[in-house]
Design a protein around this motif. Sequence first.
Motif, short mmCIF file in Angstrom:
data_model
loop_
_atom_site.label_atom_id
_atom_site.label_comp_id
_atom_site.label_asym_id
_atom_site.label_seq_id
_atom_site.Cartn_x
_atom_site.Cartn_y
_atom_site.Cartn_z
N GLN A 114 18.92 -29.73 -32.01
CA GLN A 114 17.87 -30.24 -32.89
C GLN A 114 16.57 -30.44 -32.12
OE1 GLN A 114 20.02 -33.72 -34.48
NE2 GLN A 114 19.87 -32.76 -36.49
N GLY A 115 16.70 -30.74 -30.82
CA GLY A 115 15.52 -30.96 -29.99
C GLY A 115 14.85 -29.69 -29.52
N GLY A 116 15.44 -28.54 -29.81
CA GLY A 116 14.79 -27.28 -29.49
C GLY A 116 15.47 -26.39 -28.48
N ALA A 117 16.68 -26.72 -28.06
CA ALA A 117 17.40 -25.86 -27.10
C ALA A 117 17.62 -24.48 -27.72
CB ALA A 117 18.74 -26.49 -26.72
N SER A 118 17.58 -23.46 -26.88
CA SER A 118 17.76 -22.09 -27.36
C SER A 118 19.22 -21.67 -27.34
CB SER A 118 16.94 -21.13 -26.50
OG SER A 118 15.57 -21.34 -26.71
N GLY A 119 20.11 -22.62 -27.14
CA GLY A 119 21.53 -22.31 -27.17
C GLY A 119 22.30 -23.17 -26.21
N PHE A 120 23.59 -22.92 -26.15
CA PHE A 120 24.43 -23.70 -25.25
C PHE A 120 25.65 -22.90 -24.85
CE2 PHE A 120 25.46 -24.69 -29.61
CZ PHE A 120 26.85 -24.57 -29.65
N LEU A 121 26.15 -23.21 -23.66
CA LEU A 121 27.35 -22.57 -23.13
C LEU A 121 28.27 -23.65 -22.60
CD1 LEU A 121 25.78 -19.70 -20.97
CD2 LEU A 121 26.85 -19.45 -23.21
N LEU A 122 29.55 -23.33 -22.54
CA LEU A 122 30.49 -24.23 -21.89
C LEU A 122 30.38 -24.04 -20.39
CD1 LEU A 122 33.63 -23.76 -24.16
CD2 LEU A 122 31.86 -25.52 -24.29
N LYS A 123 30.61 -25.14 -19.66
CA LYS A 123 30.48 -25.06 -18.21
C LYS A 123 31.51 -24.15 -17.55
CE LYS A 123 27.92 -29.18 -16.96
NZ LYS A 123 27.87 -30.39 -16.11
N ASP A 124 32.60 -23.86 -18.25
CA ASP A 124 33.61 -22.97 -17.68
C ASP A 124 33.43 -21.53 -18.14
OD1 ASP A 124 34.37 -23.18 -20.30
OD2 ASP A 124 36.43 -23.79 -19.92
N THR A 125 32.23 -21.22 -18.67
CA THR A 125 31.98 -19.86 -19.12
C THR A 125 32.04 -18.88 -17.96
OG1 THR A 125 30.46 -18.52 -20.46
CG2 THR A 125 29.47 -19.90 -18.76
N GLN A 126 32.37 -17.65 -18.25
CA GLN A 126 32.46 -16.63 -17.21
C GLN A 126 31.07 -16.32 -16.66
OE1 GLN A 126 35.35 -15.17 -15.96
NE2 GLN A 126 36.27 -16.82 -17.17
N PRO A 127 30.98 -16.03 -15.36
CA PRO A 127 29.67 -15.76 -14.74
C PRO A 127 28.86 -14.68 -15.44
CG PRO A 127 31.32 -16.07 -13.04
CD PRO A 127 32.07 -16.04 -14.35
N ASP A 128 29.52 -13.61 -15.88
CA ASP A 128 28.77 -12.53 -16.52
C ASP A 128 28.20 -12.98 -17.86
OD1 ASP A 128 31.32 -12.68 -17.63
OD2 ASP A 128 31.50 -10.53 -17.97
N HIS A 129 28.92 -13.88 -18.53
CA HIS A 129 28.43 -14.41 -19.80
C HIS A 129 27.23 -15.30 -19.57
CE1 HIS A 129 29.35 -16.70 -23.80
NE2 HIS A 129 28.28 -15.93 -23.89
N LEU A 130 27.28 -16.10 -18.52
CA LEU A 130 26.14 -16.96 -18.18
C LEU A 130 24.91 -16.11 -17.90
CD1 LEU A 130 24.70 -19.55 -17.29
CD2 LEU A 130 25.80 -19.32 -15.05
N VAL A 131 25.07 -15.07 -17.13
CA VAL A 131 23.95 -14.20 -16.77
C VAL A 131 23.36 -13.53 -18.01
CG1 VAL A 131 23.29 -12.11 -15.53
CG2 VAL A 131 24.75 -13.81 -14.41
N SER A 132 24.22 -12.99 -18.86
CA SER A 132 23.72 -12.32 -20.06
C SER A 132 23.04 -13.30 -21.00
CB SER A 132 24.87 -11.60 -20.77
OG SER A 132 25.85 -12.51 -21.22
N ALA A 133 23.57 -14.53 -21.07
CA ALA A 133 22.97 -15.55 -21.92
C ALA A 133 21.57 -15.91 -21.42
CB ALA A 133 23.85 -16.78 -21.97
N LEU A 134 21.44 -16.06 -20.12
CA LEU A 134 20.13 -16.36 -19.55
C LEU A 134 19.12 -15.26 -19.84
CD1 LEU A 134 20.72 -18.03 -16.06
CD2 LEU A 134 19.21 -18.84 -17.88
N ARG A 135 19.55 -14.05 -19.69
CA ARG A 135 18.66 -12.91 -19.98
C ARG A 135 18.24 -12.91 -21.44
NH1 ARG A 135 22.45 -8.92 -16.44
NH2 ARG A 135 21.36 -9.15 -14.42
N ALA A 136 19.19 -13.22 -22.33
CA ALA A 136 18.88 -13.24 -23.76
C ALA A 136 17.85 -14.32 -24.08
CB ALA A 136 20.15 -13.46 -24.56
N VAL A 137 18.06 -15.51 -23.54
CA VAL A 137 17.14 -16.61 -23.79
C VAL A 137 15.76 -16.31 -23.21
CG1 VAL A 137 16.64 -19.03 -23.25
CG2 VAL A 137 18.93 -18.36 -23.98
N ALA A 138 15.74 -15.74 -22.02
CA ALA A 138 14.47 -15.40 -21.38
C ALA A 138 13.68 -14.37 -22.19
CB ALA A 138 14.71 -14.88 -19.96
#
Length: 218
Positions: A94-118
Motif C-alpha cells: 500500500q505504501g508503494g513497494a513494487s513487489g515482494f519476495l520471500l527471503k528463501d527465494t532462489q538466487p536466480d529468482h531474486l536477480v530476475s525480480a530485481l531486473r524486472a523492478v529496475a
Amino acid sequence: MIKVVVVDDQELMRVGFRMVLGAQADIDVVGEAGDGAQAIKLAEELRPDVVLMDVRMPVLDGVEATKRIVEAGTARVLVMTTFDLDEYVYSALQGGASGFLLKDTQPDHLVSALRAVASGDAVVSPSVTRRLLDRFVGGGGKPLRDAAELDVLTEREREVLVLIAKGLSNLEIAETLFLSEATVKTHVGRILSKLDLRDRVQAVVLAYETGLARPGVT
C-alpha cells in the motif's frame, strides 16, 4: 548497470544478498543499510534504481521507509519477507513497494525480480499475493474501497484486471483472452493510466480491495 541498495538489520543477510547480486555483470550493490532511516538516507545520496528492503528493523521499519522512499521518488522498492510478516508486507505494498519476495527465494529468482523492478515492472507472486489478500482484504468481508472507482474501465479492461490480480503475465492473459500480447500490454497501460496506478502491484491490490477479484477464487 542496475544500482542496488541492500537493507536488512542482519549483517549475514546483507552479505548473502551482496554475494548473489554482485556476481551479476549488470548489477552493482552501491550501499547497505541496517535500518529504515539509513535506507532513506542512502537512497537520497546514492539514487539507486532499486532498494532491496527488509521490513522488520530497528529505528525505522521497512514499511515506513518504503513509503518515504517512494514518495520522494528516489528509488523503486522490492520488499523481502517471510510468511509471518504478511501484515507488514501488505502495508508495504500500500505504501508503494513494487513487489515482494520471500527471503528463501532462489538466487536466480531474486536477480530476475530485481531486473524486472529496475525496468519499471512489478513483481507479483500469485501464491503469496493471494495469501496476503485473503488475510487482510477478503475472506468474504466487505470491500475496502468503492467499486465505482472501476467504472472508468471498459469490460475488456476489467477482464484484464481480474487476470492481473490472479498473477498472470501479459502472455498468459493474451492466451486466456485470445488476444495478442501487444494488445494486452495496451490494455494494461490504459488500466494503470485510468486508475492512476503506478504498476501491476497496485493494480492487484485495487482489484481485491474493490471486490473485483476475490481471494480463493480462480
